[in-house]
Design a protein around this motif. Structure first.
Motif, PDB file in Angstrom:
ATOM      1  N   ASP A   1      -7.170   0.420   2.512  1.00  0.00           N
ATOM      2  CA  ASP A   1      -6.163   1.053   1.663  1.00  0.00           C
ATOM      3  C   ASP A   1      -5.502   2.254   2.322  1.00  0.00           C
ATOM      4  O   ASP A   1      -4.706   2.956   1.708  1.00  0.00           O
ATOM      5  CB  ASP A   1      -6.733   1.399   0.284  1.00  0.00           C
ATOM      6  CG  ASP A   1      -7.945   2.314   0.333  1.00  0.00           C
ATOM      7  OD1 ASP A   1      -8.430   2.646   1.445  1.00  0.00           O
ATOM      8  OD2 ASP A   1      -8.436   2.696  -0.750  1.00  0.00           O
ATOM      9  N   ALA A   2      -5.808   2.466   3.599  1.00  0.00           N
ATOM     10  CA  ALA A   2      -5.156   3.513   4.393  1.00  0.00           C
ATOM     11  C   ALA A   2      -4.402   2.872   5.567  1.00  0.00           C
ATOM     12  O   ALA A   2      -4.180   3.481   6.600  1.00  0.00           O
ATOM     13  CB  ALA A   2      -6.179   4.534   4.889  1.00  0.00           C
TER      14      ALA A   2
ATOM     15  N   GLN B   1       0.431   3.995  -1.359  1.00  0.00           N
ATOM     16  CA  GLN B   1      -0.382   5.227  -1.307  1.00  0.00           C
ATOM     17  C   GLN B   1      -1.144   5.381   0.012  1.00  0.00           C
ATOM     18  O   GLN B   1      -1.960   6.291   0.151  1.00  0.00           O
ATOM     19  CB  GLN B   1      -1.389   5.259  -2.470  1.00  0.00           C
ATOM     20  CG  GLN B   1      -0.762   5.530  -3.811  1.00  0.00           C
ATOM     21  CD  GLN B   1      -0.154   4.268  -4.424  1.00  0.00           C
ATOM     22  OE1 GLN B   1      -0.701   3.176  -4.301  1.00  0.00           O
ATOM     23  NE2 GLN B   1       0.993   4.411  -5.056  1.00  0.00           N
TER      24      GLN B   1
ATOM     25  N   SER C   1     -12.996   0.833   2.154  1.00  0.00           N
ATOM     26  CA  SER C   1     -11.961   1.570   1.432  1.00  0.00           C
ATOM     27  C   SER C   1     -12.069   3.055   1.742  1.00  0.00           C
ATOM     28  O   SER C   1     -13.103   3.538   2.238  1.00  0.00           O
ATOM     29  CB  SER C   1     -12.126   1.365  -0.080  1.00  0.00           C
ATOM     30  OG  SER C   1     -13.313   2.026  -0.526  1.00  0.00           O
ATOM     31  N   THR C   2     -11.033   3.791   1.400  1.00  0.00           N
ATOM     32  CA  THR C   2     -11.036   5.253   1.571  1.00  0.00           C
ATOM     33  C   THR C   2     -12.199   5.855   0.784  1.00  0.00           C
ATOM     34  O   THR C   2     -12.923   6.714   1.301  1.00  0.00           O
ATOM     35  CB  THR C   2      -9.706   5.850   1.107  1.00  0.00           C
ATOM     36  OG1 THR C   2      -8.656   5.314   1.914  1.00  0.00           O
ATOM     37  CG2 THR C   2      -9.699   7.365   1.228  1.00  0.00           C
TER      38      THR C   2
ATOM     39  N   ASN D   1       0.802  -1.227   0.000  1.00  0.00           N
ATOM     40  CA  ASN D   1       0.000   0.000   0.000  1.00  0.00           C
ATOM     41  C   ASN D   1       0.838   1.281   0.000  1.00  0.00           C
ATOM     42  O   ASN D   1       0.730   2.101   0.912  1.00  0.00           O
ATOM     43  CB  ASN D   1      -0.952   0.020   1.201  1.00  0.00           C
ATOM     44  CG  ASN D   1      -2.334  -0.483   0.849  1.00  0.00           C
ATOM     45  OD1 ASN D   1      -2.633  -0.732  -0.309  1.00  0.00           O
ATOM     46  ND2 ASN D   1      -3.171  -0.641   1.848  1.00  0.00           N
TER      47      ASN D   1
ATOM     48  N   GLU E   1      -1.053   8.902   1.570  1.00  0.00           N
ATOM     49  CA  GLU E   1      -1.851   9.889   0.817  1.00  0.00           C
ATOM     50  C   GLU E   1      -3.325   9.740   1.178  1.00  0.00           C
ATOM     51  O   GLU E   1      -4.049  10.723   1.297  1.00  0.00           O
ATOM     52  CB  GLU E   1      -1.678   9.690  -0.685  1.00  0.00           C
ATOM     53  CG  GLU E   1      -0.296  10.010  -1.207  1.00  0.00           C
ATOM     54  CD  GLU E   1      -0.117   9.551  -2.654  1.00  0.00           C
ATOM     55  OE1 GLU E   1      -1.115   9.525  -3.422  1.00  0.00           O
ATOM     56  OE2 GLU E   1       1.022   9.216  -3.014  1.00  0.00           O
ATOM     57  N   ARG E   2      -3.764   8.512   1.335  1.00  0.00           N
ATOM     58  CA  ARG E   2      -5.172   8.268   1.679  1.00  0.00           C
ATOM     59  C   ARG E   2      -5.462   8.711   3.115  1.00  0.00           C
ATOM     60  O   ARG E   2      -6.540   9.254   3.389  1.00  0.00           O
ATOM     61  CB  ARG E   2      -5.504   6.801   1.459  1.00  0.00           C
ATOM     62  CG  ARG E   2      -5.441   6.451  -0.025  1.00  0.00           C
ATOM     63  CD  ARG E   2      -5.706   4.994  -0.288  1.00  0.00           C
ATOM     64  NE  ARG E   2      -5.606   4.707  -1.705  1.00  0.00           N
ATOM     65  CZ  ARG E   2      -4.851   3.744  -2.205  1.00  0.00           C
ATOM     66  NH1 ARG E   2      -4.140   2.965  -1.417  1.00  0.00           N
ATOM     67  NH2 ARG E   2      -4.823   3.540  -3.503  1.00  0.00           N
TER      68      ARG E   2
END
Length: 185
Positions: A140-141, A30, A177-178, A28, A33-34
């Protein structure tokens, strides 16, 4: 999916030490960013933010209090009015006053992000579920690292992450998810 107006964003261990190369390969890329996007949304909507900081007992740890790795990354510094929880073990509820503070504020919904998925995130989410909070883990964070299992078999960060989320989803928390969070409110 309903996001309550007082849902707390719990950001776990986004300290400088988590970026140290000695921790190995991660998934992950990113995730931060999330987390930044979620944090901006929380600040914009006036929802409560809780920053969790790990203070290790071990001088070999990237979170040893006597070095810069223990400090928050600049993009995750708490703002005025945001709560800081300092923990000595993976679980953010253990001996920190987190539960009491949430109950006192009438907060029942927790949105959990950070690191490591299979360590502090999973530990905190399990306790949140056991304490009957409405816990959501933003898949995803969060991120983790390559890890060998008990028998010495290597597993990729993606596999470790997926198994940890599988451990949580439906029993202790809801994995989302974000994008789902940001569109929920």
């Amino acid at each position: 999916m309903e996001l309550k107006t007082n849902a707390a964003l719990i950001i776990i261990d986004q300290q400088k030490g988590i970026l140290h190369p000695k921790l190995g390969r991660r998934n992950n890329p990113q995730a931060e960013e999330r987390i930044v996007a979620l944090l901006a949304h929380w600040r914009l909507t006036g929802r409560p933010v809780i920053h969790v900081q790990h203070l290790s007992h071990s001088p070999e740890s990237v979170f040893w209090p006597q070095q810069s790795g223990v400090e928050f990354q600049e993009r995750f510094l708490p703002s005025v009015g945001e709560r800081l929880i300092q923990k000595r073990v993976p679980d953010a509820f253990c001996a920190t006053g987190l539960e009491a503070g949430l109950r006192e504020a009438g907060i029942e919904q927790l949105i959990i992000v950070g690191v490591a998925t299979n360590n502090s995130v999973e530990s905190t989410a399990r306790t949140a579920g056991n304490l009957v909070f409405n816990a959501w883990v933003v898949e995803d964070a969060c991120f983790t690292f390559d890890k060998a299992d008990f028998f010495g078999h290597p597993h990729s960060a993606e596999e470790v992450h997926a198994m940890s989320l599988g451990n949580l989803h439906g029993e202790y928390a809801t994995v989302v998810s974000t994008a789902q969070i940001l569109t929920a409110g």
